[in-house]
Structures are given as structure tokens and as C-alpha cells.
Design an enzyme around this catalytic site. Structure first.
Site, mmCIF file in Angstrom:
data_model
loop_
_atom_site.group_PDB
_atom_site.id
_atom_site.type_symbol
_atom_site.label_atom_id
_atom_site.label_comp_id
_atom_site.label_asym_id
_atom_site.label_seq_id
_atom_site.Cartn_x
_atom_site.Cartn_y
_atom_site.Cartn_z
ATOM 1 N N GLU A 157 45.885 36.731 37.992
ATOM 2 C CA GLU A 157 46.204 37.687 39.064
ATOM 3 C C GLU A 157 45.335 38.949 38.960
ATOM 4 O O GLU A 157 45.814 40.072 38.927
ATOM 5 C CB GLU A 157 47.688 38.062 39.055
ATOM 6 N N ASP A 203 48.982 31.310 33.103
ATOM 7 C CA ASP A 203 50.339 31.390 33.638
ATOM 8 C C ASP A 203 50.571 30.037 34.307
ATOM 9 O O ASP A 203 50.041 29.763 35.382
ATOM 10 C CB ASP A 203 50.444 32.539 34.644
ATOM 11 N N ASN A 227 53.524 28.790 35.185
ATOM 12 C CA ASN A 227 54.724 28.797 36.035
ATOM 13 C C ASN A 227 55.667 27.645 35.694
ATOM 14 O O ASN A 227 56.274 27.030 36.575
ATOM 15 C CB ASN A 227 54.328 28.751 37.514
#
Length: 608
Positions: free
Chosen positions: A350, A495, A497
Site C-alpha cells: 500500500e 500482506d 489478507n
């Protein structure tokens, strides 16, 4: 008289004559003596060129002229401007001294004027000591190194010198947090530019007279500055700077010459938020790890494009102070946190493109790290490596949906997926990417490592999509680490998730996923896609399975991992995560003391 020598192509050689300044010449301008500077910006893609210079009366002129215009018209306009400026200066001087004012040393064209009257100054352009003919077009006339004469004043023409197109200091400047100015250059680059930091000298307090209140001395209205001793782009204020302003002086360069300098003054340095969630972690990472170790960080830093939405402020993070969601504030914390880990590898998710370019890249470069970026859609991935330990050998980034459709590596997987059209369509709509970098040790050229970084699809019902994305990722990493560079270790950060109870995690750790796993129907029967998958690696989560790596108001869980190849790497130490008390001091994340809704994973790895 200098004229355009025949064909336009013949002039191209003239433009290559570039005056080369040394750093000393740039600082002292001895090469130009007392000659003023006339800056010309002329690029082929634009119809006009700009001309900037200061007149003798102190006024600054910025002119826009057609590149195809004859030089004579531009010189005539300059003469008119100079005459107006001289007339204003003469009127001001006359009103001050209440007496007639003569021409003040301005050379006039033609017969002398009536006493007390201003005259139009002589304006000429010279190149190689010859006057440039007035029928030469502007694009060809204004050469680097030419001399513009306005009356008695001479200007050295600098065509397309390095220049800042954007220069900005952060809104929040806090003691102990690195300050990295945002800048963009034209015809230059930051690595060839000069930087210097100053700080305000604390104003003296006048002694009160007759018992009256103390007051600032008159000099306090115009601050004085002292050098900090820092001549890099990044400066970290200390506690002694609190309450004082900073001044950033910068001179753009391109390795051959320097352009006009600029200065910025900051707001007063603030004390900062107090103890941050990462301060205790930094006690374990005070120094760069030994050469035998690889300190690795994986961190979703929360993209500004997501943090700065009404939904984030009111629904996702209503407990977070609005100013603590602002990029300028969060960047202070992110830079301090990352630099304090003294990492050898940093994998970030991100990452806004502008944050990478304007903040992370220069800030971490100042601490010995080189960065790579891969855009996803609105944000992307960044991998940084310590230059003293690693060289970059190659990059092998992919987009999952593009690789699935076009790379023969995934032909078998695509063949299974085509049996489930709804699932296939959903997978191909996702924009997730994989960043893969092959690094070589600077100490031992036989040691190479494959560093992978990703951010899998986020939706809670997207379990089957994450399984397929991970299958694509592992097949691609296998190709790089087994086919292209046989036998090199793998570090896979991201990440994902996915909590440890999900199919994705089971697939990574066990090496297979059965076709009847519940995650194949994670979004209902309509998108069910039963298939069995396997991979060749023996992977382990280097930081184990923490209770959470993501902690927001409505959810907490372990979503982030640093997967390592157990055949070639082992864990030396895991840097403890912040305590639950630290994480929840301000209810949840992000907060004034933590810049993201995720927590960084940090560990020291070593080759077996």
C-alpha cells in the site's frame, strides 16, 4: 554579426557547447564574475520559451516568447520593460531626494535624451563575442553561454539549467523524526544537487526596564540562522530544535552544472507525539545486523489514497484523530519507524507512488537503502535493500491476471480455472501484483537471494481468489529461484489478507490444498471452483503466527507474514511486536503514535 549558419542541423552542434561548473564555481559564481544571470527555459514540445532575469531597479522579469519569433522582437520587448523599470526607479529616487534624476548609467540607443528624461537602453544578445542577428529565431538565438546586455548590465544566459519545479517542506516537523522535503526537478536530479540545513537562532529576550515586562529584541522580527552541519536532503531535528524554525537551502544540479538556488523556511519544530508503538522495538535494532544476518521487514503502511477518505475517517477509523490520518503527519512516523529498524530488506505494501518517490526513496536512501517500486492501480509495492550488503541482479515483477492469461507457466492452472467461468472472471478482474527481486551479496558473490513481495486480494469472501493468486505467485517464484537462479533462497513477504486458519495459509505451509477445501466456495456456490494445488517449497512463517498484525475497530487478526525457505534459511531472532497495551492506548490502529492499521513484522534471518 552571428547568424544562423545554414541548415538548422548545423546549429545543433552549437547547442552542445555547455559551460561546466565545478561545485566551487556554483557556490561562488566566480566563473561569471559579477555578471547577472538570465535563465532561459526552452523545450521542443512547447511553443514558447521563458526568459527570466532581474533588472537594475531590482524588479524581476519573467517573459514568455514564441520560439519561432525573430530575436529582434524579443529584444525590443526587453528594452521596453527595462525602460519602464528605469522610469519607476527614477521616479522613486526623485520622490525620495526631491531632485531631478539623470539616466543613472543606462546606455541609450540613438542620440542622447533631453536632460532628466529616461531613454530606451541598448539591448543586445551576444554569442561567442559576436552580436546575434535580430532575424535569428528565438529557439536558435538564446544559446547557453550567450550574453544578454541591457544598458550597462550584462547577463550570462543559462539555457535549461537544472531547476526545481516543486519544492515543499512537510506541514508537521517533529523532533526525532526525519524531515524529507518533497521536490521535483527539471534538467537535473537530486543526487547531483546540493543541500544545506539551517536552524533559527533563538531570539534574545530584552531585559525589562523599570520592572516592566520582558520583550523580544528588535532583531527577533527578522530571524538569524545558524548552520546545522547537515548537507543532505534529509534532516532529523533534535529536542534542542523544538520551537525553532528550520531553513532548507538547495541548489539543483545535474552532474555538469548547477541552477538557481532556492530556500524554504519551515514551521516551528514540534515536540512530537511522545512514545510511539515502535520505540521499544527499536531497542532491539539499534545497529545494522552483522553481515551474516539479513534483517527483514514486511509492512503494510496504509496508502494515503485509502486513509484520506470520508469512509476511513467516519467508519473504518473514527477513533483516530483526523490530523493523525494526514499524510504529512503519518510520513513522519513511517520514516522514523523504518529507519529505526536498520533493516537490510524492507518489503512494503500500500505504497502511493508519490510517497515512494518524494518520501520513502530519499529518506531511506539517506540511511543506506535503495528502493524499487511496482504500481498496482492506485498504489503499489516497494522493496528496499541495503546497498552495502546487496546488489540488484534482476527484477521479475508480474501482474497476476496478466501472467495467468499469457505466461505458459500457468497453463495448467488456467486450464482448471476455465471450467469455472464466474470464478475465472472474478480472478481476472483483480489488479494484484507480485514484486520479485534477485539480490546478490556484496561480500560473497556466490550468495544470492530471491525476495518476493505481494498484497493479495482483500475481500473477506475472496478466499478462493487468494488461493489462485498464491498459486500463480509460487509458480513464478519457483521459476525464478529454481530455473533462472537454481537453488537460491526465497524470502516471501506481504500482506496476504489471510489468517492462519485459512486455505491460503494451509496451502503455503503444507505445500498443498485439496479440492474440497471450504475456501473454494468462499463466495458461495455460484463461484465455487474445486481444484487441488501443490507447490515445491518448504515454507515457514519466520515470525510465527502472532495474535494479530492488523488491529482496527471492527477486526483484528494475523494477515501479514514473512515466509522463508526452510531448506536454505533459518530465523536468528524475531523482534517482539508492540504490546497489546501499546496497540490499544488510543483504542486501535492507526493512531497518533502508530501510522498504519497494520504492524510491521521484523526478524533477523541467516543462511544455513
Amino acid at each position: 554579426m552571428w547568424r544562423l549558419p545554414g541548415a538548422r542541423a548545423a546549429l545543433r552542434g552549437v547547442r552542445t557547447a555547455v559551460e561546466r561548473h565545478s561545485r566551487t564555481e556554483a557556490a561562488t559564481e566566480t566563473a561569471a564574475g559579477t555578471m547577472e544571470r538570465a535563465v532561459v527555459r526552452c523545450v521542443p514540445s512547447e511553443p514558447k520559451l521563458s526568459l527570466s532575469f532581474a533588472l537594475a531597479d531590482g524588479s524581476h522579469k519573467n517573459m514568455q516568447r514564441d520560439q519561432s519569433e525573430p530575436l529582434g522582437r524579443a529584444l525590443s520587448r526587453i528594452a521596453t520593460n527595462a525602460l519602464k523599470g528605469h522610469a519607476k526607479a527614477a521616479a522613486a529616487k526623485k520622490s525620495r531626494k526631491n531632485r531631478p534624476n539623470a539616466s543613472g548609467g543606462v546606455a541609450c540607443a540613438g542620440p542622447g535624451p533631453e536632460p532628466g528624461a529616461a531613454c530606451e537602453p541598448v539591448v543586445k544578445l551576444y554569442y561567442r563575442e559576436e552580436a546575434v542577428a535580430e532575424d535569428v529565431l528565438n529557439v536558435d538565438a538564446w544559446q547557453d553561454g550567450a550574453v544578454l546586455q541591457i544598458g550597462d548590465v550584462k547577463y550570462k544566459v543559462e539555457r535549461n539549467p537544472p531547476a526545481f519545479t516543486e519544492l515543499q517542506l512537510p506541514r508537521y516537523i517533529m523532533a526525532g523524526f526525519p524531515v524529507c522535503p518533497k521536490l521535483s526537478l527539471e534538467f537535473g536530479d537530486p543526487s547531483s544537487s546540493l543541500f544545506r540545513w539551517y536552524k533559527e537562532v533563538k531570539p534574545r529576550i530584552s531585559e525589562p526596564e523599570g520592572g516592566g515586562p520582558s520583550s523580544f529584541s528588535p532583531s527577533s522580527s527578522s530571524p538569524t540562522w545558524t548552520e546545522t552541519g547537515v548537507d543532505q536532503r534529509v534532516y532529523t531535528p533534535n529536542n534542542a530544535d523544538i520551537g525553532l524554525r528550520l531553513k532548507f537551502h538547495c541548489t539543483p544540479g545535474n552532474g555538469q552544472r548547477f541552477g538557481p538556488s532556492r530556500e524554504l523556511e519551515s514551521c516551528p519544530v514540534e515536540a512530537g507525539p511522545g512514545t510511539c508503538t515502535f520505540d521499544h522495538r527499536h531497542l532491539y535494532t539499534k545497529k545494522v545486523a552483522d553481515d551474516a544476518l539479513i534483517r527483514t521487514v514486511s509492512y503494510n503502511i496504509l496508502a494515503d489514497t485509502y486513509a484520506q477518505t470520508e469512509f476511513s475517517r467516519t467508519v473504518l477509523y473514527p477513533y483516530c484523530a483526523p490530523y493523525a490520518l494526514e499524510l504529512d503527519y503519518r510520513q513522519n512516523l513511517i520514516q522514523k519507524e523504518l529507519t529505526g529498524y536498520n533493516a537490510d530488506l524492507i518489503c512494503l505494501q500500500e505504497v502511493d507512488r508519490s510517497v515512494f518517490t518524494d518520501s520513502l526513496l530519499p529518506a531511506l536512501e539517506a540511511f543506506g537503502l535503495e528502493g524499487l517500486f511496482r504500481i498496482k492501480q492506485h498504489e503499489g509495492l516497494a522493496t528496499f535493500y541495503r546497498k552495502s550488503k546487496f546488489n540488484l541482479l534482476s527484477q521479475h515483477d508480474i501482474s497476476f491476471h496478466e501472467a495467468l492469461e499469457s505466461d505458459p507457466l500457468h497453463k495448467e492452472l488456467l486450464g482448471k480455472l476455465v471450467l469455472y467461468p464466474s470464478a475465472k472472471e472474478r480472478v481476472l478482474q483483480r489488479s494484484s501484483v507480485l514484486q520479485v527481486s534477485v539480490l546478490q551479496s556484496t561480500k560473497d558473490s556466490s550468495k544470492k537471494i530471491c525476495v518476493a513481495n505481494t498484497h493479495l486480494y482483500w475481500h473477506p469472501k475472496g478466499g478462493y481468489i487468494r488461493l489462485i493468486q498464491m498459486a500463480i505467485a509460487l509458480a513464478h517464484i519457483r521459476h525464478v529461484s529454481c530455473d533462472l537462479y537454481p537453488g537460491i533462497p526465497v524470502i516471501f513477504c506481504g500482506d496476504f489478507n489471510s489468517t492462519p486458519s485459512t486455505g491460503m495459509y494451509h496451502y503455503v505451509i503444507s505445500g498443498n490444498i485439496p479440492e474440497d477445501h471450504a475456501d473454494w466456495a468462499s463466495n458461495g456456490e455460484e463461484e465455487r471452483c474445486n481444484m487441488s494445488l501443490t507447490h515445491v517449497f518448504k515454507l515457514k512463517s519466520a515470525c510465527g503466527e502472532p495474535a494479530y498484525t492488523n488491529y482496527v475497530g471492527g477486526f483484528h487478526g494475523c494477515l501479514d507474514y514473512i515466509f522463508i525457505d526452510l531448506n536454505t534459511l533459518e530465523v536468528e531472532q524475531v523482534i517482539p511486536l508492540p504490546s497489546h497495551e501499546e496497540v490499544t492506548t488510543h483504542q486501535a490502529l492507526p493512531s497518533v503514535s502508530h501510522p498504519s492499521d497494520h504492524i510491521a513484522l521484523v526478524c533477523d534471518l541467516k543462511w544455513k
